[in-house]
Write a protein that holds these residues in place. Structure first.
Motif, PDB file in Angstrom:
ATOM      1  N   VAL A  49       0.813  -1.204   0.000  1.00  0.00           N
ATOM      2  CA  VAL A  49       0.000   0.000   0.000  1.00  0.00           C
ATOM      3  C   VAL A  49       0.852   1.262   0.000  1.00  0.00           C
ATOM      4  O   VAL A  49       0.626   2.179  -0.786  1.00  0.00           O
ATOM      5  CB  VAL A  49      -0.942   0.007   1.220  1.00  0.00           C
ATOM      6  CG1 VAL A  49      -1.701   1.315   1.312  1.00  0.00           C
ATOM      7  CG2 VAL A  49      -1.901  -1.181   1.159  1.00  0.00           C
ATOM      8  N   SER A  50       1.834   1.296   0.901  1.00  0.00           N
ATOM      9  CA  SER A  50       2.625   2.519   1.044  1.00  0.00           C
ATOM     10  C   SER A  50       3.916   2.188   1.770  1.00  0.00           C
ATOM     11  O   SER A  50       4.043   1.142   2.398  1.00  0.00           O
ATOM     12  CB  SER A  50       1.831   3.566   1.831  1.00  0.00           C
ATOM     13  OG  SER A  50       2.558   4.781   1.930  1.00  0.00           O
ATOM     14  N   CYS A  51       4.859   3.115   1.662  1.00  0.00           N
ATOM     15  CA  CYS A  51       6.137   2.923   2.338  1.00  0.00           C
ATOM     16  C   CYS A  51       6.746   4.287   2.620  1.00  0.00           C
ATOM     17  O   CYS A  51       6.568   5.226   1.822  1.00  0.00           O
ATOM     18  CB  CYS A  51       7.087   2.093   1.472  1.00  0.00           C
ATOM     19  SG  CYS A  51       8.566   1.517   2.322  1.00  0.00           S
ATOM     20  N   ILE A  52       7.452   4.385   3.741  1.00  0.00           N
ATOM     21  CA  ILE A  52       8.145   5.625   4.074  1.00  0.00           C
ATOM     22  C   ILE A  52       9.553   5.293   4.554  1.00  0.00           C
ATOM     23  O   ILE A  52       9.750   4.374   5.355  1.00  0.00           O
ATOM     24  CB  ILE A  52       7.373   6.434   5.143  1.00  0.00           C
ATOM     25  CG1 ILE A  52       8.079   7.762   5.433  1.00  0.00           C
ATOM     26  CG2 ILE A  52       7.156   5.632   6.414  1.00  0.00           C
ATOM     27  CD1 ILE A  52       7.245   8.736   6.253  1.00  0.00           C
ATOM     28  N   CYS A 102      12.599   0.361   0.963  1.00  0.00           N
ATOM     29  CA  CYS A 102      11.777   0.598  -0.212  1.00  0.00           C
ATOM     30  C   CYS A 102      12.426   1.716  -1.018  1.00  0.00           C
ATOM     31  O   CYS A 102      13.037   2.626  -0.454  1.00  0.00           O
ATOM     32  CB  CYS A 102      10.327   0.939   0.125  1.00  0.00           C
ATOM     33  SG  CYS A 102      10.080   2.352   1.215  1.00  0.00           S
ATOM     34  N   THR A 103      12.312   1.626  -2.320  1.00  0.00           N
ATOM     35  CA  THR A 103      12.956   2.607  -3.180  1.00  0.00           C
ATOM     36  C   THR A 103      12.222   2.687  -4.510  1.00  0.00           C
ATOM     37  O   THR A 103      11.595   1.731  -4.941  1.00  0.00           O
ATOM     38  CB  THR A 103      14.434   2.245  -3.402  1.00  0.00           C
ATOM     39  OG1 THR A 103      15.086   3.307  -4.091  1.00  0.00           O
ATOM     40  CG2 THR A 103      14.568   0.975  -4.229  1.00  0.00           C
ATOM     41  N   ALA A 104      12.294   3.839  -5.129  1.00  0.00           N
ATOM     42  CA  ALA A 104      11.664   4.027  -6.430  1.00  0.00           C
ATOM     43  C   ALA A 104      12.655   3.667  -7.523  1.00  0.00           C
ATOM     44  O   ALA A 104      13.843   3.950  -7.428  1.00  0.00           O
ATOM     45  CB  ALA A 104      11.213   5.472  -6.586  1.00  0.00           C
ATOM     46  N   LEU A 105      12.119   3.017  -8.557  1.00  0.00           N
ATOM     47  CA  LEU A 105      12.914   2.686  -9.737  1.00  0.00           C
ATOM     48  C   LEU A 105      12.040   2.995 -10.936  1.00  0.00           C
ATOM     49  O   LEU A 105      11.092   2.267 -11.224  1.00  0.00           O
ATOM     50  CB  LEU A 105      13.304   1.204  -9.699  1.00  0.00           C
ATOM     51  CG  LEU A 105      14.530   0.805 -10.508  1.00  0.00           C
ATOM     52  CD1 LEU A 105      15.756   1.518  -9.971  1.00  0.00           C
ATOM     53  CD2 LEU A 105      14.760  -0.700 -10.454  1.00  0.00           C
ATOM     54  N   ARG A 108       7.965   2.970 -10.697  1.00  0.00           N
ATOM     55  CA  ARG A 108       7.493   1.962  -9.767  1.00  0.00           C
ATOM     56  C   ARG A 108       8.374   2.009  -8.518  1.00  0.00           C
ATOM     57  O   ARG A 108       9.486   2.518  -8.540  1.00  0.00           O
ATOM     58  CB  ARG A 108       7.567   0.568 -10.391  1.00  0.00           C
ATOM     59  CG  ARG A 108       6.696   0.414 -11.631  1.00  0.00           C
ATOM     60  CD  ARG A 108       6.871  -0.981 -12.212  1.00  0.00           C
ATOM     61  NE  ARG A 108       6.402  -2.015 -11.290  1.00  0.00           N
ATOM     62  CZ  ARG A 108       5.159  -2.443 -11.234  1.00  0.00           C
ATOM     63  NH1 ARG A 108       4.235  -1.900 -12.015  1.00  0.00           N
ATOM     64  NH2 ARG A 108       4.798  -3.401 -10.399  1.00  0.00           N
ATOM     65  N   TRP A 109       7.852   1.462  -7.441  1.00  0.00           N
ATOM     66  CA  TRP A 109       8.666   1.336  -6.243  1.00  0.00           C
ATOM     67  C   TRP A 109       8.767  -0.117  -5.830  1.00  0.00           C
ATOM     68  O   TRP A 109       7.860  -0.906  -6.081  1.00  0.00           O
ATOM     69  CB  TRP A 109       8.151   2.221  -5.100  1.00  0.00           C
ATOM     70  CG  TRP A 109       6.744   2.029  -4.652  1.00  0.00           C
ATOM     71  CD1 TRP A 109       5.618   2.498  -5.273  1.00  0.00           C
ATOM     72  CD2 TRP A 109       6.294   1.349  -3.477  1.00  0.00           C
ATOM     73  NE1 TRP A 109       4.513   2.159  -4.553  1.00  0.00           N
ATOM     74  CE2 TRP A 109       4.879   1.455  -3.443  1.00  0.00           C
ATOM     75  CE3 TRP A 109       6.940   0.682  -2.434  1.00  0.00           C
ATOM     76  CZ2 TRP A 109       4.112   0.904  -2.412  1.00  0.00           C
ATOM     77  CZ3 TRP A 109       6.178   0.142  -1.410  1.00  0.00           C
ATOM     78  CH2 TRP A 109       4.786   0.256  -1.406  1.00  0.00           C
ATOM     79  N   HIS A 110       9.890  -0.432  -5.244  1.00  0.00           N
ATOM     80  CA  HIS A 110      10.226  -1.797  -4.877  1.00  0.00           C
ATOM     81  C   HIS A 110      10.546  -1.852  -3.397  1.00  0.00           C
ATOM     82  O   HIS A 110      10.911  -0.840  -2.796  1.00  0.00           O
ATOM     83  CB  HIS A 110      11.424  -2.276  -5.709  1.00  0.00           C
ATOM     84  CG  HIS A 110      11.200  -2.189  -7.172  1.00  0.00           C
ATOM     85  ND1 HIS A 110      10.723  -3.245  -7.917  1.00  0.00           N
ATOM     86  CD2 HIS A 110      11.353  -1.156  -8.041  1.00  0.00           C
ATOM     87  CE1 HIS A 110      10.610  -2.865  -9.183  1.00  0.00           C
ATOM     88  NE2 HIS A 110      10.980  -1.605  -9.283  1.00  0.00           N
ATOM     89  N   TYR A 111      10.424  -3.016  -2.832  1.00  0.00           N
ATOM     90  CA  TYR A 111      10.634  -3.122  -1.397  1.00  0.00           C
ATOM     91  C   TYR A 111      11.151  -4.509  -1.030  1.00  0.00           C
ATOM     92  O   TYR A 111      11.012  -5.477  -1.782  1.00  0.00           O
ATOM     93  CB  TYR A 111       9.325  -2.857  -0.643  1.00  0.00           C
ATOM     94  CG  TYR A 111       8.246  -3.877  -0.937  1.00  0.00           C
ATOM     95  CD1 TYR A 111       7.357  -3.691  -1.998  1.00  0.00           C
ATOM     96  CD2 TYR A 111       8.134  -5.046  -0.193  1.00  0.00           C
ATOM     97  CE1 TYR A 111       6.386  -4.631  -2.285  1.00  0.00           C
ATOM     98  CE2 TYR A 111       7.169  -5.995  -0.476  1.00  0.00           C
ATOM     99  CZ  TYR A 111       6.292  -5.777  -1.525  1.00  0.00           C
ATOM    100  OH  TYR A 111       5.341  -6.718  -1.822  1.00  0.00           O
ATOM    101  N   GLY A 112      11.734  -4.558   0.141  1.00  0.00           N
ATOM    102  CA  GLY A 112      12.129  -5.833   0.731  1.00  0.00           C
ATOM    103  C   GLY A 112      11.998  -5.673   2.234  1.00  0.00           C
ATOM    104  O   GLY A 112      12.556  -4.746   2.812  1.00  0.00           O
ATOM    105  N   MET A 113      11.210  -6.525   2.863  1.00  0.00           N
ATOM    106  CA  MET A 113      10.907  -6.364   4.278  1.00  0.00           C
ATOM    107  C   MET A 113      11.543  -7.479   5.101  1.00  0.00           C
ATOM    108  O   MET A 113      11.496  -8.643   4.726  1.00  0.00           O
ATOM    109  CB  MET A 113       9.385  -6.339   4.491  1.00  0.00           C
ATOM    110  CG  MET A 113       8.728  -5.139   3.826  1.00  0.00           C
ATOM    111  SD  MET A 113       9.222  -3.602   4.597  1.00  0.00           S
ATOM    112  CE  MET A 113       9.123  -2.453   3.224  1.00  0.00           C
ATOM    113  N   ASP A 114      12.138  -7.071   6.225  1.00  0.00           N
ATOM    114  CA  ASP A 114      12.816  -8.024   7.105  1.00  0.00           C
ATOM    115  C   ASP A 114      11.961  -8.444   8.293  1.00  0.00           C
ATOM    116  O   ASP A 114      12.107  -9.553   8.817  1.00  0.00           O
ATOM    117  CB  ASP A 114      14.112  -7.401   7.631  1.00  0.00           C
ATOM    118  CG  ASP A 114      15.063  -7.032   6.505  1.00  0.00           C
ATOM    119  OD1 ASP A 114      15.605  -5.909   6.517  1.00  0.00           O
ATOM    120  OD2 ASP A 114      15.264  -7.879   5.614  1.00  0.00           O
TER     121      ASP A 114
END
Length: 126
Positions: A49-52, A102-105, A108-114
């Motif tokens: 949904v969202s990331c900051i 999370c980062t924009a490319l 689109r934005w991409h993420y990886g959660m730990d």
């Protein structure tokens, strides 16, 4: 231990608002992490949904919520908020928060959660 706890969900009529909170604990450096919000409705895949980003407050949103949801953070409280405005029945889901990157490319934005927390239910009636 690292913990993330989402809260603030509830039952609201279409067009209404809610504010979700994600309280983080156990992080040695909270601002090293981005906090993402995710949702999953019954029978559907999980949606980002969202990331900051805690360091620079850069934000990202799914197209489905852009202009209606706002993510913000309070590093002093190790808490991230998700303001949900203009809610629609299709926003009904279990909302969870997670910590990672999370980062924009491009567009689109991409993420990886730990780390993942337990969710809070949002139900929007028509």
């Amino acid at each position: 231990d690292v913990q993330l706890q989402a809260s603030g969900g509830g039952l609201v009529q279409a067009g209404g608002s809610l504010r979700l909170s994600c309280a983080a604990s156990g992080f040695s450096r909270f601002d090293d992490y981005a906090i993402g919000w995710f949702r999953q409705a019954p029978g559907k895949e999980r949606e980002a949904v969202s990331c900051i980003n805690s360091k620079d407050s850069r934000t990202h949103y799914a197209d489905s919520v852009k202009g209606r949801f706002t993510v913000s953070g309070d590093n002093a409280k190790n808490t991230v908020y998700l303001q949900l405005d203009g809610l629609k029945p299709e926003d009904t889901a279990l909302y969870s928060c997670a910590a990672g990157w999370c980062t924009a490319l491009g567009d689109r934005w991409h993420y990886g959660m730990d780390y993942w927390g337990k969710g809070t239910q949002v139900t929007v009636s028509s």
